[in-house]
Write an enzyme that holds these catalytic residues in place. Structure first.
Site, PDB file in Angstrom:
ATOM      1  N   CYS A  82     -35.210 -12.923 -30.292  1.00  0.00           N
ATOM      2  CA  CYS A  82     -34.071 -12.062 -30.618  1.00  0.00           C
ATOM      3  C   CYS A  82     -34.072 -11.723 -32.112  1.00  0.00           C
ATOM      4  O   CYS A  82     -34.980 -11.047 -32.586  1.00  0.00           O
ATOM      5  CB  CYS A  82     -32.777 -12.750 -30.148  1.00  0.00           C
ATOM      6  SG  CYS A  82     -31.362 -11.661 -30.147  1.00  0.00           S
ATOM      7  N   HIS A 169     -33.825 -13.973 -24.301  1.00  0.00           N
ATOM      8  CA  HIS A 169     -33.755 -15.415 -24.588  1.00  0.00           C
ATOM      9  C   HIS A 169     -34.522 -16.218 -23.530  1.00  0.00           C
ATOM     10  O   HIS A 169     -33.995 -16.444 -22.434  1.00  0.00           O
ATOM     11  CB  HIS A 169     -32.292 -15.857 -24.652  1.00  0.00           C
ATOM     12  CG  HIS A 169     -31.616 -15.371 -25.883  1.00  0.00           C
ATOM     13  ND1 HIS A 169     -31.548 -16.120 -27.038  1.00  0.00           N
ATOM     14  CD2 HIS A 169     -31.040 -14.189 -26.167  1.00  0.00           C
ATOM     15  CE1 HIS A 169     -30.937 -15.425 -27.976  1.00  0.00           C
ATOM     16  NE2 HIS A 169     -30.608 -14.241 -27.476  1.00  0.00           N
ATOM     17  N   GLU A 171     -35.068 -19.312 -23.582  1.00  0.00           N
ATOM     18  CA  GLU A 171     -34.575 -20.691 -23.506  1.00  0.00           C
ATOM     19  C   GLU A 171     -33.448 -20.885 -22.496  1.00  0.00           C
ATOM     20  O   GLU A 171     -33.128 -22.006 -22.135  1.00  0.00           O
ATOM     21  CB  GLU A 171     -34.135 -21.169 -24.904  1.00  0.00           C
ATOM     22  CG  GLU A 171     -32.877 -20.529 -25.467  1.00  0.00           C
ATOM     23  CD  GLU A 171     -33.116 -19.182 -26.182  1.00  0.00           C
ATOM     24  OE1 GLU A 171     -34.135 -18.540 -25.900  1.00  0.00           O
ATOM     25  OE2 GLU A 171     -32.265 -18.778 -26.986  1.00  0.00           O
TER      26      GLU A 171
END
Ligand code: XMP
Length: 516
Positions: A82, A169, A171
């Site tokens: 990001c 993202h 994660e």
């Protein structure tokens, strides 16, 4: 001694701890570092790759977090996430601008072609976005790897250097291919071996304790019965054996059989030198007539220090005090990047103990996340009941008795707690709930018992079940009605003085988990 490490430059993303945990779940050591970290500091940490985190800021806004150009140029493989992608791309010639409208949530990602970062992921897949800026134009050194409907450059790779970026993202679990992308980065791009495993982590922790504690020195460990202090004690015991003394302060505010469990585990099973300070009467006497929750906390903290100090002073050659500070405690106390001592737990639980006692601190868990600590606990043979138990607050049942703490009210809340835990263990709900407990309210409730109206001395127990990963936010659990029914019936039948049971359906925020 430092294991090969992925350094995560923390630009202030709310997901930064999650990135660190996801990397460690792949058996690779990771640490958060300041955005301003130098190449020398990274070398000293045995860095093998960099992740540049997201940020609430925009790369062009005043005071936006930045990193050193020499860190980007040092040759470590880089994955920008990001903001991290925008920053690294901008530093290498790309143009970053605001998007027409901010984008949050799931979207469809389309792969452009083969690449090492995005190997083994489907051509079309869902990814999770949270951004207001994006890379609009790449320099000729980069190639785009994929796009989403609102973000034509959603993943990039440098043509000659190991610099990669994803606008989404990886994660979060809402990006199903995220785990594969992280694995590709860690194993294929950074060349990690994946040896950050429980056996190695345990051995390293033990070796470092042995290095530090001299042959004639003793360590004191304050055991609370919770997972962090229990694993701390078990590690120390493995490292230095009978040069460890554990102190358990029984403040009279414990759950049923708490003292028995601690004695059976640490004294009987591990054969540790365990001193139990039976101080319940002393705590109760000080708490008599006290209603205010902050005042209760203050008294309990103060008494704890008194009792602990009295016990500790009977151990003459003790030089160190061990405590179970975890990595999130270190990060949240604002010391995650600077390596200073974390205070949060001390203040939260025991009110500045080390200021009064002149011990050096040993914190064998300060680089570890809770799930790693639990795995070490299992590895060291701690019982499942301790390793997987729900957190329990330092001031104990005192925060679950609203109003005055008396012996009678303590036994009511303790008996209710016992029934609640017994029922959720038996029904298989325990592991699906982050925290479960009962709260005793200071109100009387009308009811009928037999043929009579009951009122005086009849109280209300609130049952509270929450799910949470970090305890900063929490949701009430949509638990099975049958289970609630059984708990309610048992509490009203078996706990003298309770004629009403309610279920708390408040989330945090705005409520807190405990009622105080
Ligand atoms: P709240 O009530 O603030 O609780 O939403 C968040 C988490 O912290 C626990 N808690 C404590 N833990 N010492 C602790 O070790 C304390 O004084 C304390 N007070 C609250 C609470 O049980 C929940 O898990």
């Amino acid at each position: 001694m430092t294991p090969p490490t992925i350094a995560i430059l923390d630009f202030g993303s709310q997901y930064v701890q999650l990135i660190a945990r996801r990397i460690r779940e792949n058996h690779v050591h990771s640490m958060l570092v300041s955005p301003n970290v130098t190449v020398e500091e990274l070398r000293a940490k045995n860095t093998v790759g960099l992740v540049l985190s997201g940020s609430p800021m925009s790369v062009y806004s005043e005071g936006a977090p930045d990193c050193r150009q020499e860190v980007i140029d040092a040759g470590w493989p880089i994955l920008g996430i990001c903001y991290g992608m925008q920053l690294s791309a901008k530093k290498l010639g790309a143009r970053v601008e605001a998007t027409e409208s901010k984008e949050y949530g799931r979207t469809q990602f389309t792969l452009h072609g083969a690449s090492d970062l995005l190997a083994h992921i489907p051509e079309e897949t869902t990814v999770w976005m949270s951004h207001g800026d994006m890379v609009h134009e790449l320099s000729g050194d980069f190639e785009p790897l994929g796009a989403t409907p609102n973000c034509p450059i959603a993943a990039v790779k440098h043509k000659t250097r190991s610099v990669y970026g994803v606008q989404f993202h990886p994660e979060v679990t809402h990006t199903p291919c995220g785990a594969q992308i992280l694995r590709n980065f860690l194993y294929d791009i950074c060349g990690c071996a994946g040896d950050w495993k429980v056996g190695l982590v345990t051995e390293r922790a033990i070796a470092s304790i042995r290095d530090r504690v001299g042959a004639n020195e003793r360590v004191i460990c304050g055991l609370s019965g919770g997972v962090d202090s229990s694993v701390t004690a078990a590690l120390l015991h493995k490292a230095i054996g009978d040069r460890l003394t554990c102190i358990f302060v029984d403040n009279g505010l414990m759950r049923n059989r708490e003292v028995d469990l601690v004695e059976a585990t640490f004294r009987d099973h591990f054969k540790m030198d365990l001193r139990v300070a039976d101080a319940g009467e002393q705590f109760l006497a000080r708490l008599e007539g006290v209603i205010d929750p902050q005042e209760k906390r203050k008294i309990i903290g103060h008494e704890f220090i008194e009792v602990f100090q009295a016990q500790a002073s009977g151990i003459p050659d003790a030089k160190y005090l061990a405590q179970g500070t975890l990595y999130p405690d270190v990060i949240e106390s604002g010391h995650g990047h600077s390596g200073q001592a974390a205070n949060i737990k001390l203040h939260h639980n025991v009110g500045g103990l080390p200021d009064k006692l002149s011990f050096e601190l040993i914190e064998p868990l300060r680089d570890l996340f809770k799930d790693e600590v639990r795995r070490i606990g299992e590895h060291l043979g701690l019982p499942k009941e301790i390793v997987w138990r729900h957190p329990f607050p330092g001031p104990g049942l005192a925060v679950r008795i609203i109003g005055e703490i008396t012996r009678e009210r303590l036994s009511v809340v303790r008996a209710a707690d016992d029934i609640i835990i017994d029922e959720i263990v038996t029904s298989g709900w325990y592991d699906k709930i982050a925290q479960a407990f009962g709260v005793l309210l200071p109100v009387s409730s009308v009811g009928v018992m037999g043929d009579d109206r009951s009122y005086h001395g009849q109280s209300v127990i609130v049952v509270r079940f929450v799910e949470s990963t970090d305890f900063m936010t929490a949701d009430w659990v949509h638990v099975d009605y049958e289970l609630l029914g059984r708990i309610s019936t048992r509490i009203m039948n078996e706990v003298c003085g309770v004629n009403r049971v309610t279920y708390d359906i408040s989330s945090k925020p705005p409520a807190t988990i405990e009622w105080e």
